[in-house]
Design an enzyme around this catalytic site. Structure first.
Site, PDB file in Angstrom:
ATOM      1  N   LYS A   1      34.137  51.154  46.102  1.00 22.34           N
ATOM      2  CA  LYS A   1      34.735  52.446  45.811  1.00 22.34           C
ATOM      3  C   LYS A   1      33.769  53.544  46.232  1.00 22.34           C
ATOM      4  O   LYS A   1      32.750  53.766  45.581  1.00 22.34           O
ATOM      5  CB  LYS A   1      35.039  52.554  44.314  1.00 22.34           C
ATOM      6  CG  LYS A   1      36.370  53.189  44.059  1.00 22.34           C
ATOM      7  CD  LYS A   1      36.743  53.073  42.599  1.00 22.34           C
ATOM      8  CE  LYS A   1      38.101  53.718  42.370  1.00 22.34           C
ATOM      9  NZ  LYS A   1      38.500  53.687  40.987  1.00 22.34           N
TER      10      LYS A   1
ATOM     11  N   THR B   1      40.066  26.993  36.761  1.00 23.65           N
ATOM     12  CA  THR B   1      39.689  28.033  37.730  1.00 23.65           C
ATOM     13  C   THR B   1      38.169  28.137  37.734  1.00 23.65           C
ATOM     14  O   THR B   1      37.503  27.665  36.812  1.00 23.65           O
ATOM     15  CB  THR B   1      40.269  29.397  37.335  1.00 23.65           C
ATOM     16  OG1 THR B   1      39.725  29.737  36.055  1.00 23.65           O
ATOM     17  CG2 THR B   1      41.775  29.358  37.244  1.00 23.65           C
TER      18      THR B   1
ATOM     19  N   GLU C   1      46.241  29.172  40.049  1.00 24.05           N
ATOM     20  CA  GLU C   1      47.331  29.518  39.140  1.00 24.05           C
ATOM     21  C   GLU C   1      48.693  29.426  39.820  1.00 24.05           C
ATOM     22  O   GLU C   1      49.726  29.593  39.171  1.00 24.05           O
ATOM     23  CB  GLU C   1      47.140  30.954  38.613  1.00 24.05           C
ATOM     24  CG  GLU C   1      46.003  31.094  37.600  1.00 24.05           C
ATOM     25  CD  GLU C   1      44.645  31.362  38.237  1.00 24.05           C
ATOM     26  OE1 GLU C   1      44.460  31.022  39.431  1.00 24.05           O
ATOM     27  OE2 GLU C   1      43.767  31.912  37.545  1.00 24.05           O
TER      28      GLU C   1
ATOM     29  N   TRP D   1      38.988  53.674  48.146  1.00 23.79           N
ATOM     30  CA  TRP D   1      38.748  52.247  48.319  1.00 23.79           C
ATOM     31  C   TRP D   1      38.400  51.932  49.777  1.00 23.79           C
ATOM     32  O   TRP D   1      39.020  52.474  50.693  1.00 23.79           O
ATOM     33  CB  TRP D   1      39.987  51.440  47.959  1.00 23.79           C
ATOM     34  CG  TRP D   1      40.507  51.705  46.580  1.00 23.79           C
ATOM     35  CD1 TRP D   1      41.295  52.755  46.191  1.00 23.79           C
ATOM     36  CD2 TRP D   1      40.267  50.940  45.409  1.00 23.79           C
ATOM     37  NE1 TRP D   1      41.564  52.673  44.849  1.00 23.79           N
ATOM     38  CE2 TRP D   1      40.944  51.572  44.336  1.00 23.79           C
ATOM     39  CE3 TRP D   1      39.556  49.769  45.161  1.00 23.79           C
ATOM     40  CZ2 TRP D   1      40.928  51.063  43.046  1.00 23.79           C
ATOM     41  CZ3 TRP D   1      39.541  49.269  43.877  1.00 23.79           C
ATOM     42  CH2 TRP D   1      40.219  49.916  42.824  1.00 23.79           C
TER      43      TRP D   1
HETATM   44  P1  ADP Z   1      38.930  30.118  42.586  1.00 24.35           P
HETATM   45  O1  ADP Z   1      39.451  31.329  41.870  1.00 24.35           O
HETATM   46  O2  ADP Z   1      38.631  28.928  41.784  1.00 24.35           O
HETATM   47  O3  ADP Z   1      38.011  30.390  43.741  1.00 24.35           O
HETATM   48  P2  ADP Z   1      41.359  29.777  43.927  1.00 24.35           P
HETATM   49  O4  ADP Z   1      41.313  28.777  44.994  1.00 24.35           O
HETATM   50  O5  ADP Z   1      42.423  29.762  42.945  1.00 24.35           O
HETATM   51  O6  ADP Z   1      40.116  29.504  43.258  1.00 24.35           O
HETATM   52  O7  ADP Z   1      41.156  31.228  44.532  1.00 24.35           O
HETATM   53  C1  ADP Z   1      42.221  32.087  44.647  1.00 24.35           C
HETATM   54  C2  ADP Z   1      41.791  33.343  45.299  1.00 24.35           C
HETATM   55  O8  ADP Z   1      41.254  33.097  46.596  1.00 24.35           O
HETATM   56  C3  ADP Z   1      42.918  34.311  45.554  1.00 24.35           C
HETATM   57  O9  ADP Z   1      43.253  35.048  44.414  1.00 24.35           O
HETATM   58  C4  ADP Z   1      42.336  35.168  46.649  1.00 24.35           C
HETATM   59  O10 ADP Z   1      41.461  36.122  46.102  1.00 24.35           O
HETATM   60  C5  ADP Z   1      41.520  34.195  47.441  1.00 24.35           C
HETATM   61  N1  ADP Z   1      42.272  33.759  48.625  1.00 24.35           N
HETATM   62  C6  ADP Z   1      42.976  32.629  48.788  1.00 24.35           C
HETATM   63  N2  ADP Z   1      43.514  32.569  50.015  1.00 24.35           N
HETATM   64  C7  ADP Z   1      43.148  33.707  50.665  1.00 24.35           C
HETATM   65  C8  ADP Z   1      43.400  34.251  51.960  1.00 24.35           C
HETATM   66  N3  ADP Z   1      44.116  33.610  52.876  1.00 24.35           N
HETATM   67  N4  ADP Z   1      42.876  35.461  52.238  1.00 24.35           N
HETATM   68  C9  ADP Z   1      42.138  36.135  51.334  1.00 24.35           C
HETATM   69  N5  ADP Z   1      41.860  35.674  50.117  1.00 24.35           N
HETATM   70  C10 ADP Z   1      42.356  34.466  49.771  1.00 24.35           C
END
Ligand code: ADP
Length: 528
Positions: A425, A164, A309, A430
């Site tokens: 916040k 990650t 994940e 929020w």
């Molecule tokens: P990293 O954490 O390495 O950037 P990830 O690709 O695993 O990689 O990122 C996951 C996160 O990206 C999600 O938990 C979310 O916050 C965000 N995310 C993914 N797809 C979307 C989406 N369609 N809309 C909003 N947020 C998104």
């Protein structure tokens, strides 16, 4: 009593074996770093492996673990994760030769550095001597036999490893299995997800290191689709040319990459002649982009959500039957959600910081921490890093907390309102930064917008909008703030707007709001 069905393990090698037998003539087209277009059929690929995609199959299929590394990480981070993963052989494109020289002497376990090129493109002897254990990929393949029998082993064997981004602390490893990968691929190909078939040509704009290229490199052989790999050319012009020349029907990528493509087709008055679907995720896709694709180009955006994940797919915003009767605006609202859970993934929202984990209603109003579970969702990080990440419910089931804040409509469509670390916040209430960004992105002069929390003496935090203007376009702070009127509760309106030349993007094309918060931490809001 067990059922009397064959116990065949779900192995990644079965995907390429299937493609070879049943879609042997179908092509994998790659724009190579050497600059030319390379074509190979699934039948040839099955033994005459060709670089990245072949490593996906060769490494995992032979029972080893494929660890994909993001080359845009800092060399210190690359050394950290290569050591943590105990990588033994590192394959790289010659584009990254300077990076390899910077890390080669520093890793603990890498024995071989394999340049993914032919003898003619290898570094000169003097240069090569700087990287002990340097080998040439094409030479290695020439020496190997054309015949190979895929070994059969337990489907729960580890197949690949992704780290990650680690915005807080060190990156953590997510270790996938053959079983999780094959199950994820089957579901990702379903009609309400990618909807990929043998008649499609699919082009992942997502890099191969970004969560298994969202499963596309597995999905294409499974369905018999043509796979088109864009190489380094991710600018609008190169992508458009490849879409057209290869008859691409489905593509996938993060929102920022589509901006370049749309800017190019707009500027040159072009149309897509074959593209019908573009899967967008990784960060929130602005509704303005979904509308433009639909109304100006006849392309259906499939907004999807997931994370490293989760292999990565969790939800996709496909219609249910009743949505076909909605007008354009109603349909756009459905398409703009992050979508509903695909089979295999369950999700729920719980009250923020609520230790009892009581589920909140799916009423499209209540928002809370989003938790997920399913057979391709992480159980523990590699080497147990960070302890047990799961939250137990009253029945003893483990749920993975995503770190996203969401609401869910009565029809089961999930809407991410924020990422818990980005939440604003204001006076204890929020404010959803994604909504504010989406509105700004609908303004014709805005190329990119990020909304972050700025310090406020009375309300603690108030939204600050950071904007990059489109080239040659102008808009003032007052015009942008007026643009929010009637679109959102008045107290959600940002307190200020700042214009910047660029918003920092992370290695996978996502806005780095932590950097912006740092940059604007002393920003003085006008009303304060
Ligand atoms: P990293 O954490 O390495 O950037 P990830 O690709 O695993 O990689 O990122 C996951 C996160 O990206 C999600 O938990 C979310 O916050 C965000 N995310 C993914 N797809 C979307 C989406 N369609 N809309 C909003 N947020 C998104």
């Amino acid at each position: 009593m067990f059922g009397h069905m064959m116990q065949l393990p779900l192995l990644i090698s079965s995907l390429i074996v299937h493609a070879e037998r049943h879609h042997g003539d179908q092509l994998v087209v790659s724009r190579r770093v050497e600059g030319d277009i390379h074509r190979i059929s699934y039948r040839e690929l099955a033994w005459n492996t060709h670089r990245h995609m072949e490593l996906y199959y060769g490494v995992s299929g032979s029972g080893r673990v494929l660890h994909t590394v993001n080359p845009r990480l800092h060399p210190d981070q690359i050394v950290y994760i290569a050591d943590h993963a105990e990588d033994q052989v590192l394959f790289f494109d010659m584009t990254f030769w300077p990076l390899i020289q910077a890390v080669a002497g520093r890793t603990k376990t890498v024995r071989h550095w394999v340049a993914m090129t032919d003898r003619a493109h290898m570094p000169a002897a003097e240069q090569a001597a700087k990287v002990p254990g340097l080998l040439c990929y094409e030479e290695l393949l020439e020496q190997a036999s054309d015949r190979y029998a895929w070994p059969v082993f337990d489907e729960n064997t580890a197949s690949s490893l992704c780290y990650t981004s680690g915005t807080t602390g060190n990156p953590k490893g997510v270790l996938y299995s053959h079983r999780s990968t094959v199950l994820h691929t089957m579901v990702a190909a379903l009609p309400d997800c990618f909807g990929c078939s043998a008649a499609d040509a699919i082009l992942p704009v997502v890099p191969m290191f970004h969560v298994n290229s969202w499963g596309i490199v597995y999905m294409a052989p499974m369905t018999g689709a043509k796979l088109v790999l864009p190489g380094l050319g991710l600018d609008g012009k190169s992508l458009y040319e490849l879409f057209e020349s290869e008859g691409v029907t489905i593509s996938a990528g993060v929102p920022t990459v589509w901006q370049g493509l749309l800017a190019h087709v707009e500027a040159h008055g072009l149309k897509f002649s074959t593209m019908r679907k573009s899967a967008i995720g990784g960060s929130a896709c602005p509704p303005a982009m979904i509308r433009k694709f639909r109304d100006d180009y006849g392309v259906r955006v499939l907004h999807a959500w997931g994370m490293t994940e989760m292999s990565p797919i969790g939800t996709a915003a496909a219609f249910k039957a009743q949505h076909h009767a909605l007008d354009d605006e109603g349909q756009l609202a459905v398409m703009s959600t992050q979508g509903r859970a695909v089979y295999g993934v369950d999700m729920k929202i719980v009250g923020q910081d609520d230790a009892s984990g009581a589920e909140l209603p799916w009423d499209g109003q209540a928002s809370g921490d989003l938790l997920v579970r399913g057979p391709w969702i992480i159980d523990t990080y590699f080497k147990g890093e960070g302890g047990n990440p799961l939250v137990q419910d009253a029945d003893g089931n483990g749920w993975f907390p995503t770190g996203d804040v969401a609401k869910i409509t009565p029809e089961g469509y999930m809407v991410i309102t924020d990422h818990s670390k980005d939440v604003i916040k204001s006076g204890g209430e929020w404010i959803g930064s994604i909504d504010l960004e989406n509105i700004a992105m609908a303004h014709p002069a805005v190329a990119m917008a990020a909304c972050i929390a700025a310090h406020h003496p009375k309300w603690d935090e108030r939204p600050l909008l950071v904007v990059v203007k489109k080239p040659g376009m102008d808009v003032t702070r007052e015009e942008l703030l007026a643009f929010y009127e009637g679109k959102i509760a008045k107290w959600w309106t940002p307190d200020d707007v700042v214009f910047v030349d660029a918003i920092p993007l992370g290695a996978t094309g996502k806005m780095q709001k932590n950097k912006l918060r740092e940059q604007f931490k002393a920003h003085c809001l006008p009303r304060s």
